[in-house]
Design an enzyme around this catalytic site. Sequence first.
Site, mmCIF file in Angstrom:
data_model
loop_
_atom_site.group_PDB
_atom_site.id
_atom_site.type_symbol
_atom_site.label_atom_id
_atom_site.label_comp_id
_atom_site.label_asym_id
_atom_site.label_seq_id
_atom_site.Cartn_x
_atom_site.Cartn_y
_atom_site.Cartn_z
ATOM 1 N N GLU A 86 0.819 -1.201 0.000
ATOM 2 C CA GLU A 86 0.000 0.000 0.000
ATOM 3 C C GLU A 86 0.857 1.257 0.000
ATOM 4 O O GLU A 86 1.954 1.268 0.552
ATOM 5 C CB GLU A 86 -0.887 0.013 1.238
ATOM 6 C CG GLU A 86 -1.866 -1.124 1.208
ATOM 7 C CD GLU A 86 -2.835 -1.091 2.371
ATOM 8 O OE1 GLU A 86 -3.802 -1.855 2.315
ATOM 9 O OE2 GLU A 86 -2.629 -0.327 3.320
ATOM 10 N N CYS A 93 3.410 8.590 0.746
ATOM 11 C CA CYS A 93 3.958 7.680 1.766
ATOM 12 C C CYS A 93 4.144 6.315 1.096
ATOM 13 O O CYS A 93 3.181 5.747 0.568
ATOM 14 C CB CYS A 93 2.957 7.604 2.917
ATOM 15 S SG CYS A 93 3.374 6.366 4.133
ATOM 16 N N CYS A 119 6.359 -6.709 7.856
ATOM 17 C CA CYS A 119 7.473 -6.139 8.621
ATOM 18 C C CYS A 119 7.796 -7.088 9.761
ATOM 19 O O CYS A 119 6.898 -7.716 10.330
ATOM 20 C CB CYS A 119 7.060 -4.779 9.184
ATOM 21 S SG CYS A 119 8.380 -3.967 10.107
ATOM 22 N N CYS A 176 6.095 -4.202 16.104
ATOM 23 C CA CYS A 176 5.553 -3.170 17.000
ATOM 24 C C CYS A 176 4.094 -3.521 17.322
ATOM 25 O O CYS A 176 3.314 -3.835 16.413
ATOM 26 C CB CYS A 176 5.640 -1.794 16.354
ATOM 27 S SG CYS A 176 7.306 -1.390 15.826
ATOM 28 N N CYS A 232 0.917 -1.851 15.651
ATOM 29 C CA CYS A 232 0.959 -1.679 14.199
ATOM 30 C C CYS A 232 0.269 -2.829 13.472
ATOM 31 O O CYS A 232 0.506 -3.999 13.767
ATOM 32 C CB CYS A 232 2.417 -1.593 13.767
ATOM 33 S SG CYS A 232 2.629 -1.611 11.993
ATOM 34 N N CYS A 247 -0.101 6.494 10.178
ATOM 35 C CA CYS A 247 1.141 5.813 10.553
ATOM 36 C C CYS A 247 0.921 4.473 11.260
ATOM 37 O O CYS A 247 0.149 4.388 12.199
ATOM 38 C CB CYS A 247 1.911 6.762 11.474
ATOM 39 S SG CYS A 247 3.431 6.080 12.049
HETATM 40 S S1 SF4 Z 1 5.458 0.444 13.067
HETATM 41 FE FE1 SF4 Z 1 4.886 -1.393 11.915
HETATM 42 S S2 SF4 Z 1 5.820 -1.133 9.907
HETATM 43 FE FE2 SF4 Z 1 6.842 0.285 11.313
HETATM 44 S S3 SF4 Z 1 8.620 -0.853 12.107
HETATM 45 FE FE3 SF4 Z 1 6.941 -1.192 13.555
HETATM 46 S S4 SF4 Z 1 5.984 -3.120 12.857
HETATM 47 FE FE4 SF4 Z 1 7.240 -2.331 11.171
#
Ligand code: SF4
Length: 337
Positions: free
Chosen positions: A90, A103, A110, A114, A117, A333
């Site tokens: 995306e 963006c 990933c 986090c 996220c 974000c």
């Molecule tokens: S916020 Fe999401 S995309 Fe960004 S580093 Fe952390 S897990 Fe990865």
Amino acid sequence: MKILEQTFDDFKSLIKEYYKKDRFLAASAYREIFKNGNLNFRSVKDMNRNPDFMKSLTADLRLNIGDIEQKNSEDVLKFVTKLSDGLKIESVIIPMFTHNTLCISSQVGCRMGCKFCETGKDGLKRNLSVEEITAQIYNARITLGYDIRNIVYMGMGEPLDNFKNVIKSLEIISDPRGFDIPLTKVTLSTSGRVDGINKLSEQKWAEKINLAVSLNASNDSIRSKLMPVNDKYSMGKLIEELNKFPLRTKGSIFVEYVLIKDVNDSIDDARRLVEYLKPIKNQINLIPYNPGKDSLYRTPDERTVEQFRKVLIDSEVFVRRRATRGRMAMAACGQLS
Ligand code: SF4
């Protein structure tokens, strides 16, 4: 030739090696492809004088831009690109006053994990290739027709985890003969990969790029709960590395702070944050958490957000409250998935 992964230097060398043509002709062709998205060169005078070269080059070029599958429009435009292996990424076009910011994603998924996220939930599927990164700009500008003048590496993935391809994409994006987006208009956001920040700081153009760090906590114990990267690179190591990062005159490190209800949004958090950031020139972006599907966390109420912000302002920290653009499109974000 996969054109979207060629820096001008690569392209120029290939043109010399395979077609025996000089750098001026190479520059005309490169400009036409990256600025106008035109691979037939019929409107380029220099190229018309070399019809055989023009035809062979057109036949040899491969423009792999994936398929744009879905567009969501509200106050931002989020587009989904299906890659050649069927995976999807995306990108988000964010309208500003006079132009647009794009963006972009650097990975499919990933691995940083986090907790707040959406992208991190399913782990890393793979890195994006150079052309898959630059194609997002091609698509936003040429396929969708938006005037893109700023780029933020804040979409899916940790850019410093795909270091080599991201660095090459930056060289392509910023070439004045190509997309022509100066590095001063590019922001790379990291979760705090200290090793990657160190390698980035060694690039000869490092002080031009804007570095953003997704911090989201005022001490190690909160940060480690939210962001596993903190177990390896503590906040102490992080600030030490940020302090060494080369900045332009009047430049600063952007600090992203997602405010999460009852986790990192207290007055004490705000005070500790001010202390922690003292060694570096910084600007804080406060982002009230944007809950996704099945979120563990909640958004703080307005009063709490404003109290937090006031502590920062009273301490003479430059703080911006990020507008919750994309809230409905799930495109703010850390919300791309
Ligand atoms: S916020 Fe999401 S995309 Fe960004 S580093 Fe952390 S897990 Fe990865």
